[in-house]
Design a protein around this motif. Structure first.
Motif, short mmCIF file in Angstrom:
data_model
loop_
_atom_site.label_atom_id
_atom_site.label_comp_id
_atom_site.label_asym_id
_atom_site.label_seq_id
_atom_site.Cartn_x
_atom_site.Cartn_y
_atom_site.Cartn_z
N SER A 73 0.83 -1.21 0.00
CA SER A 73 0.00 0.00 0.00
C SER A 73 0.86 1.26 0.00
CB SER A 73 -0.94 0.00 1.21
OG SER A 73 -0.26 0.29 2.42
N ASP A 74 2.09 1.16 0.53
CA ASP A 74 3.02 2.29 0.45
C ASP A 74 3.46 2.54 -0.99
OD1 ASP A 74 3.08 3.09 3.08
OD2 ASP A 74 4.91 2.02 3.61
N ARG A 78 -3.33 3.11 -1.06
CA ARG A 78 -4.15 2.40 -0.07
C ARG A 78 -5.37 1.70 -0.70
NH1 ARG A 78 0.28 3.05 2.81
NH2 ARG A 78 0.55 5.12 3.75
N LEU A 82 -6.34 -2.32 -0.76
CA LEU A 82 -7.49 -2.60 0.09
C LEU A 82 -8.54 -3.39 -0.69
CD1 LEU A 82 -8.43 -2.14 2.94
CD2 LEU A 82 -9.32 0.09 2.27
N ILE A 122 -3.96 -1.30 6.60
CA ILE A 122 -4.18 -0.11 5.79
C ILE A 122 -5.02 0.92 6.53
CG2 ILE A 122 -5.17 0.74 3.62
CD1 ILE A 122 -4.40 -1.92 2.35
N SER A 125 -2.66 2.94 8.43
CA SER A 125 -1.86 3.75 7.51
C SER A 125 -2.64 4.97 7.02
CB SER A 125 -1.42 2.90 6.31
OG SER A 125 -0.70 1.76 6.72
N ILE A 126 -3.92 4.78 6.74
CA ILE A 126 -4.76 5.89 6.27
C ILE A 126 -4.86 6.97 7.35
CG2 ILE A 126 -7.13 6.53 5.65
CD1 ILE A 126 -7.34 3.79 4.26
N ASP A 129 -1.79 8.87 7.30
CA ASP A 129 -1.72 9.72 6.10
C ASP A 129 -2.43 11.06 6.33
OD1 ASP A 129 -0.42 7.76 4.64
OD2 ASP A 129 -2.25 6.99 3.72
N GLU A 190 -8.47 8.14 -2.32
CA GLU A 190 -7.09 7.75 -2.01
C GLU A 190 -6.42 8.76 -1.07
OE1 GLU A 190 -4.04 5.90 -1.32
OE2 GLU A 190 -5.17 4.90 -2.93
N GLY A 339 2.83 2.54 5.92
CA GLY A 339 2.40 1.19 5.61
C GLY A 339 3.31 0.14 6.22
#
Length: 394
Positions: A73-74, A78, A82, A122, A125-126, A129, A190, A339
């Protein structure tokens, strides 16, 4: 920095609901069919150890799957990864429904865990972000409350379903959940633009070594892992303690499990009351150490159902403080590799779970085995947590 308010960004409500559900895939995969575990022994004509192995394999899948999904995902964004993971989750759940013996079931549970890992890694990670600082900590706390609802609802719904159907009904609901999430993620905007993604070849997206050398990050990760070890020991032992030892039916077992799981939400929901995530983490670590020792003593004294429930519940309250705060502090340290960082956090948690859950069945007395695991975990949390707090900034 907060999430950008524009038409190209999802609302905080959308993010909270969907990221909460994605994060809850892990607990649902492990907890939803807990009331059916003793029954599966007869269904597949096997042993309780092999049935518990299906939990272990799903946890191993959730652990190693994050090491794949997070870095990808990095590199690729994402949303795309996903969608891939949710599609695989749907296929793996259908395979579980078609399992013909315990070994095929265990294999498909491993695949289900790998596929479901994408939502967990993820989601974190989101959040990294889109948020930072105090807002990052608050969002992780809110996410912790939502995640806490999953292990509450899962065994209750599982117990209710088993009054009218069998384990196939439980996995059919998991299938429906996967389809629902796949549909809602179609509307996700995204969160990782192309200019912030990892460039270069496929293997270059796996930048674990840099993060593993970050001592402070790893202290947070290991503290979190041992803390979750207490929860996973409860997950692995709960059905057999409540149903076989105390003689509760499947629904009553689900309610007892939910009572303990509710404590995660109580702890996570109280983190905004502290002036900083550092102080909330400090209280959580001390609480786990003290209550964990007390639970160890309770389980070794032929406890009643009430004291068993209270012992686990009090310890899990402080677990609810540790999870969101340690996640927020750790992710702040590795924002550029969110990620990969999220993958390591998730791997540590579920790897611990995969190792610890089956250990509760060792020996003839499940209370003693479970108490030993809890004792080791709470002491480890105390030691690692001390060094993590020492290196952190209040």
């Amino acid at each position: 920095m907060s999430a950008k308010n524009s038409d190209e960004k999802n609302s905080k409500l959308y993010l909270l609901l969907n990221l909460g559900l994605l994060s809850a895939l892990g607990p649902f995969v492990t907890d939803f069919y807990l009331p059916a575990l003793p029954g599966l022994v007869g269904v597949f004509s096997t042993t309780s150890s092999l049935v518990q192995l299906s939990i272990t394999c799903s946890l191993i899948g959730l652990a190693f799957g994050q090491l794949l999904m997070g870095p990808l995902s990095d590199k690729y964004g994402r949303k795309r990864i996903l969608q891939l993971s949710l599609g695989l989750f749907i296929i793996a759940t259908i395979a579980c429904l078609l399992a013909w013996d315990i070994y095929s079931f265990i294999t498909f549970r491993l695949a289900q865990g790998i596929a479901g890992s994408g939502g967990i890694v993820i989601a974190r990670s989101i959040v990294a972000d889109l948020f930072e600082g105090e807002e990052l900590a608050k969002f992780f706390a809110l996410l912790g409350v939502v995640q806490g609802l999953a292990p509450i609802c899962a065994p209750i719904f599982g117990g209710i379903l088993l009054q009218y159907t069998n384990w196939h009904g439980i996995f059919s609901v998991l299938l429906a959940l996967g389809v629902l999430l796949f549909a809602t993620i179609l509307f996700f905007k995204e969160s990782l633009p192309k200019q912030r993604r990892i460039s270069g070849g496929f293997l270059e997206s796996f930048s674990f070594l840099h993060i593993l050398k970050n001592k402070q990050f790893m202290l947070y990760a290991l503290t979190q892992g041992f803390a979750m070890g207490i929860m996973f020991s409860f997950i692995g032992a709960s059905s057999f303690i409540f149903e076989e030892h105390f003689g509760l039916n499947e629904l009553e077992c689900g309610l007892c499990f939910a009572g303990v799981a509710l404590c995660i939400s109580i702890g996570a929901g109280s983190t905004p009351l502290f002036k900083s995530e550092y102080r909330a983490l400090k209280v959580g670590i001390i609480g786990i150490f003290v209550c964990g020792i007390c639970t160890f003593l309770v389980l070794n004294s032929n406890p009643s159902l009430l004291f068993t429930e209270i012992g686990f519940g009090m310890t899990i309250v402080f677990l609810g403080l540790v999870l969101p705060t340690s996640s927020a502090l750790a992710m702040e340290l590795e924002r550029k590799n969110a990620g990969n960082a999220s993958a390591i956090l998730g791997f540590v948690i579920f790897a611990f779970g995969g190792i610890i859950a089956p250990l509760t069945s060792i020996g003839e007395n499940i209370f003693i085995a479970t108490s030993v695991i809890i004792g080791i975990c709470c002491v480890s949390v105390g030691i690692l947590g001390f060094f993590a707090l020492k290196g952190a900034k209040d």
